[in-house]
Scaffold this motif. Structure first.
Motif, PDB file in Angstrom:
ATOM      1  N   GLU A 136     -59.930 -36.209   9.207  1.00 52.10           N
ATOM      2  CA  GLU A 136     -60.270 -37.526   8.672  1.00 52.10           C
ATOM      3  C   GLU A 136     -60.529 -37.433   7.173  1.00 52.10           C
ATOM      4  O   GLU A 136     -61.040 -36.419   6.681  1.00 52.10           O
ATOM      5  N   ASN A 181     -67.079 -44.034  -0.963  1.00 50.48           N
ATOM      6  CA  ASN A 181     -67.997 -45.079  -0.497  1.00 50.48           C
ATOM      7  C   ASN A 181     -68.245 -45.008   1.018  1.00 50.48           C
ATOM      8  O   ASN A 181     -68.843 -45.914   1.596  1.00 50.48           O
ATOM      9  N   GLY A 182     -67.739 -43.931   1.656  1.00 49.77           N
ATOM     10  CA  GLY A 182     -68.046 -43.705   3.062  1.00 49.77           C
ATOM     11  C   GLY A 182     -67.017 -44.218   4.048  1.00 49.77           C
ATOM     12  O   GLY A 182     -67.199 -44.060   5.261  1.00 49.77           O
ATOM     13  N   LYS A 183     -65.911 -44.804   3.601  1.00 52.44           N
ATOM     14  CA  LYS A 183     -64.883 -45.291   4.508  1.00 52.44           C
ATOM     15  C   LYS A 183     -64.148 -44.107   5.140  1.00 52.44           C
ATOM     16  O   LYS A 183     -63.780 -43.157   4.451  1.00 52.44           O
ATOM     17  N   ILE A 184     -63.922 -44.174   6.443  1.00 52.20           N
ATOM     18  CA  ILE A 184     -63.291 -43.075   7.181  1.00 52.20           C
ATOM     19  C   ILE A 184     -61.877 -43.485   7.604  1.00 52.20           C
ATOM     20  O   ILE A 184     -61.684 -44.552   8.206  1.00 52.20           O
ATOM     21  N   VAL A 185     -60.892 -42.630   7.290  1.00 53.15           N
ATOM     22  CA  VAL A 185     -59.497 -42.884   7.638  1.00 53.15           C
ATOM     23  C   VAL A 185     -58.973 -41.690   8.429  1.00 53.15           C
ATOM     24  O   VAL A 185     -59.079 -40.543   7.980  1.00 53.15           O
ATOM     25  N   LEU A 196     -55.019 -43.672  -1.004  1.00 52.57           N
ATOM     26  CA  LEU A 196     -56.169 -42.781  -0.896  1.00 52.57           C
ATOM     27  C   LEU A 196     -56.264 -41.910  -2.139  1.00 52.57           C
ATOM     28  O   LEU A 196     -55.274 -41.344  -2.595  1.00 52.57           O
ATOM     29  N   ILE A 214     -62.713 -39.085   4.169  1.00 52.29           N
ATOM     30  CA  ILE A 214     -63.921 -39.870   3.928  1.00 52.29           C
ATOM     31  C   ILE A 214     -63.950 -40.215   2.440  1.00 52.29           C
ATOM     32  O   ILE A 214     -64.017 -39.318   1.582  1.00 52.29           O
ATOM     33  N   SER A 215     -63.871 -41.498   2.142  1.00 50.81           N
ATOM     34  CA  SER A 215     -63.842 -41.936   0.750  1.00 50.81           C
ATOM     35  C   SER A 215     -65.221 -41.810   0.121  1.00 50.81           C
ATOM     36  O   SER A 215     -66.226 -41.661   0.820  1.00 50.81           O
TER      37      SER A 215
END
Length: 264
Positions: A199, A204-208, A237, A201-202
């Motif tokens: 995964e 700012n906490g966004k998970i892709v 990303l 993790i950006s």
């Protein structure tokens, strides 16, 4: 030339096998079934036997010439029937694996690999062979013999296993494609088997979700496996920031073996 395949779902040389592995635990079930299907357009014959394979530190399965004391072999306590199958195109058959003399097995994990070896059809031998003529009119024919193996495991006693991810590194980055490397260190009395989820993790906490690697094992008695994975990421990303998280989960119950984060 022998080509040995050990896959997670298994279609090779028009042969489909399910399930991808067999595990006997305790005395709950004495017989397991393997479903075999000929997906080809010609009749196919296979010889079924056991071979002993060890996993090296790169994850390659290598046939054992010598059985060492710490190499617990399962085939001594397993019986298979039938040992030969001939399948018409589209035909399926059940192969049964029976656990025998289980009361005499000492505590631990035992593994052998059920091996399906193709037997070439004599009518097609010319199509399967490549003839090479040498000096003095001597020729050599190379016959390609395909085989598929699936792990058969016996576990006795109280199983325990722990895994850690070490040396998690970024190996390559180009546009939206990256590759990573890592090592898996296993401790305990059984093998680990499951899937790895990657995964992003950006900041700012966004998970892709990036990728899932299925059927990943660290087989006992080995305790180290090194691996490289290519990951394709989505456009947009920022691969110069954020994190890549790797999570190794056990098959079935989603227990987390190990988890590690790589800072980009």
């Amino acid at each position: 030339m022998l080509i040995l395949i050990s896959l997670s779902s298994y279609a090779q040389s028009d042969l489909l096998i399910f399930p991808k592995r067999i595990v006997f635990e305790g005395n709950h079930q004495k017989v397991k079934k393997v479903y075999v299907t000929n997906n080809g357009i010609e009749t196919a014959t296979y010889k079924i036997s056991y071979i002993e394979l060890d996993m090296d530190k790169e994850g390659k399965l290598v046939e054992l010439d010598t059985i060492y004391d710490n190499q617990n072999i399962a085939s001594k306590n397993l019986r298979i029937y039938p040992r030969h199958i001939t399948l018409l195109p589209g035909e399926s058959q059940v192969v049964k694996v029976q656990l025998v003399n289980e009361r005499n097995i000492k505590e631990g994990e035992y593994r052998s690999h059920l091996y399906f070896r193709s037997i070439p059809n004599p009518k097609n031998i010319d199509q399967l062979s490549n003839g090479h003529e040498l000096e003095d009119n001597i020729s050599i024919n190379l016959n390609y013999v395909y085989g598929i193996s699936i792990a058969n495991i016996i576990r006795v006693g109280n199983p325990n296993v722990e895994v850690s991810i070490e040396s998690f590194k970024l190996e390559h980055i180009k546009e939206q494609d990256i590759s990573v490397s890592m090592s898996f260190e296993r401790r305990g009395n059984i093998s680990s088997y499951g899937h790895i989820e990657f995964e992003y993790i950006s900041p700012n906490g966004k998970i892709v979700h990036l990728k899932t690697i299925k059927g990943f094992a660290v087989y006992a008695p080995g305790n180290l496996r090194r691996a490289h994975f290519g990951l394709s990421t989505l456009d947009g990303l920022d691969l110069n920031n954020g994190k890549i998280r790797a999570t190794y989960k056990e098959e079935g119950n989603e227990r987390i073996y190990a988890q590690e984060v790589l800072n980009l």
